[in-house]
Design a protein around this motif. Structure first.
Motif, PDB file in Angstrom:
ATOM      1  N   GLY A 357      42.769  -5.064  17.766  1.00 51.19           N
ATOM      2  CA  GLY A 357      41.790  -6.068  17.367  1.00 51.19           C
ATOM      3  C   GLY A 357      40.526  -6.165  18.185  1.00 51.19           C
ATOM      4  O   GLY A 357      39.699  -7.058  17.944  1.00 51.19           O
ATOM      5  N   HIS A 358      40.298  -5.258  19.134  1.00 57.11           N
ATOM      6  CA  HIS A 358      39.065  -5.290  19.920  1.00 57.11           C
ATOM      7  C   HIS A 358      37.954  -4.537  19.197  1.00 57.11           C
ATOM      8  O   HIS A 358      38.185  -3.470  18.627  1.00 57.11           O
ATOM      9  N   ASP A 359      36.754  -5.074  19.226  1.00 61.52           N
ATOM     10  CA  ASP A 359      35.598  -4.417  18.603  1.00 61.52           C
ATOM     11  C   ASP A 359      34.949  -3.477  19.622  1.00 61.52           C
ATOM     12  O   ASP A 359      34.213  -3.910  20.501  1.00 61.52           O
TER      13      ASP A 359
END
Length: 398
Positions: A357-359
């Motif tokens: 879920g990290h951009d």
């Protein structure tokens, strides 16, 4: 003298042109028949008050440069670490030349600081980083480069206004469209500035009635100073300061965007190597280009002008450091950074971070700002020192 004092009528025309082109940029026509495109550019220039003769002279003989398109499609990115890049760019040879140039043009640099508040070291560092003090300015025809990029439909809203500004430079007698060369993206001169910025901030430093940032060092120095001031440089304030950091710092507080008063960093045990704590009231961010065991710096509000000049964290930090060296600071302490990741390992790390879920942006193997932030968050979650530097240990832990 400053452009505004040298040509008040032309400046009014220039500002009107920039406002008009900005308003119409997104709807600017692109692509199609080149002759029709150039006629449209001429019509726009004439509409905002530029003489038709100037447009004809600027655009006559313009062609599409396929090499420009190739460079635009394959822009390089920094894959070097801070230590690698800064050691190469901030060399002893460049420092020696920079100090000699600062002595040679001492009166010009003094004028730049008096009128614009920008110290000599800041200007000279950009001068060195961009063109090796004018030695390497690019060999692309500037007019053709801007015609190519404005005609291309990828980013016409960025380059059509630059083409209009180039026509104004031709009108003022400051540029020969047939012979002027520069960078592939249209930057001109010893500090590599785009035509719009030269029109807005150009200064006739040698008093010849023209602004020639390509061949006149005084023009280039003072124009750069005017531009840097416009980016928000605050006279009398630092931009970056090397520091020593304790082992028990709350590392999650580090990184650009995490500004707190410099005095708070000092309270936490961060120590300026030069001993100067007089700027404690200014907001400051602690940056660790290669983690907590490598070089460490506090960045102050003036560091923002470097990010406006170039978005690359490695470039901007190196340029800011270069400016401190030219202003009298010693070489940084290299420290002993932990081993980093190869490009392929970085891609694996980015894929893993993206998966939870990290951009991180593109999976490209580049340690950009998004990846640094994601690394720091992952380190904090895993109970590791959250200094934003990706290591094999982090990769294994994920």
């Amino acid at each position: 003298m400053p452009f505004a004092l040298a040509r008040p009528a032309c400046l009014a025309l220039g500002l009107a042109a920039l406002l008009a082109t900005s308003a119409n940029a997104e709807s600017a026509a692109c692509g199609g028949d080149l002759a029709s495109f150039l006629q449209g550019v001429k019509t726009e220039a004439v509409t905002i008050g530029i003489p038709a003769a100037a447009a004809d002279k600027a655009l006559a003989g313009a062609v599409i440069d396929q090499k420009v398109l190739s460079r635009d499609r394959a822009q390089g990115v920094f894959r070097q670490t801070f230590l690698e890049f800064s050691q190469r760019t901030v060399s002893q040879g460049r420092l020696d030349i920079g100090r000699q140039k600062m002595k040679q043009y001492a009166d010009v640099f003094a004028r730049a600081e008096k009128e614009f508040g920008v110290p000599a070291g800041v200007i000279a560092a950009f001068w060195a980083m961009e063109t090796d003090f004018g030695a390497v300015q690019g060999d692309f025809n500037t007019r053709n480069a801007l015609v190519t990029l404005a005609h291309d439909c990828r980013r016409p809203e960025l380059f059509r206004p630059q083409l209009i500004a180039l026509i104004q430079m031709v009108q003022h007698g400051d540029l020969d469209p047939a012979t002027n060369t520069g960078a592939w993206a249209g930057e001109i001169g010893q500090v590599q500035m785009l035509p719009k910025d030269i029109i807005a901030h150009g200064v006739d430093g040698d008093g010849d009635g023209h602004i020639n940032v390509k061949t006149s060092a005084p023009d280039a120095i003072l124009t750069a100073a005017s531009f840097i001031k416009s980016l928000g440089f605050r006279a009398g304030q630092p931009w970056i300061q090397e520091v020593e950091v304790p082992e028990n710092l709350p590392w999650e507080k580090s990184g650009l965007g995490n500004e707190i008063p410099a005095s708070e960093w000092f309270r936490l045990g961060v120590k300026p190597r030069d001993g100067n704590t007089t700027f404690g009231s200014l907001p400051a961010a602690l940056i660790l280009p290669q983690g907590r065991k490598g070089p460490a710096f506090l960045t102050y509000p003036n560091f923002s002008i470097y990010l406006e000049w170039n978005k690359s964290f490695i470039y901007t930090t190196s340029a800011a450091y270069f400016a401190t060296r030219l202003s009298g600071a010693p070489a940084y302490a290299k420290g002993n950074p932990e081993q980093g990741l190869s490009v392929e390992e970085m891609k694996v790390l980015q894929t893993k971070l993206d998966g939870v879920g990290h951009d991180v942006g593109d999976i490209d193997g580049i340690l950009g700002s998004g990846t640094r932030i994601a690394v720091q968050k992952a380190q904090q979650r895993l109970g590791m020192p959250a200094d934003g530097w990706p290591t094999p240990a982090l990769l294994n832990a994920l």
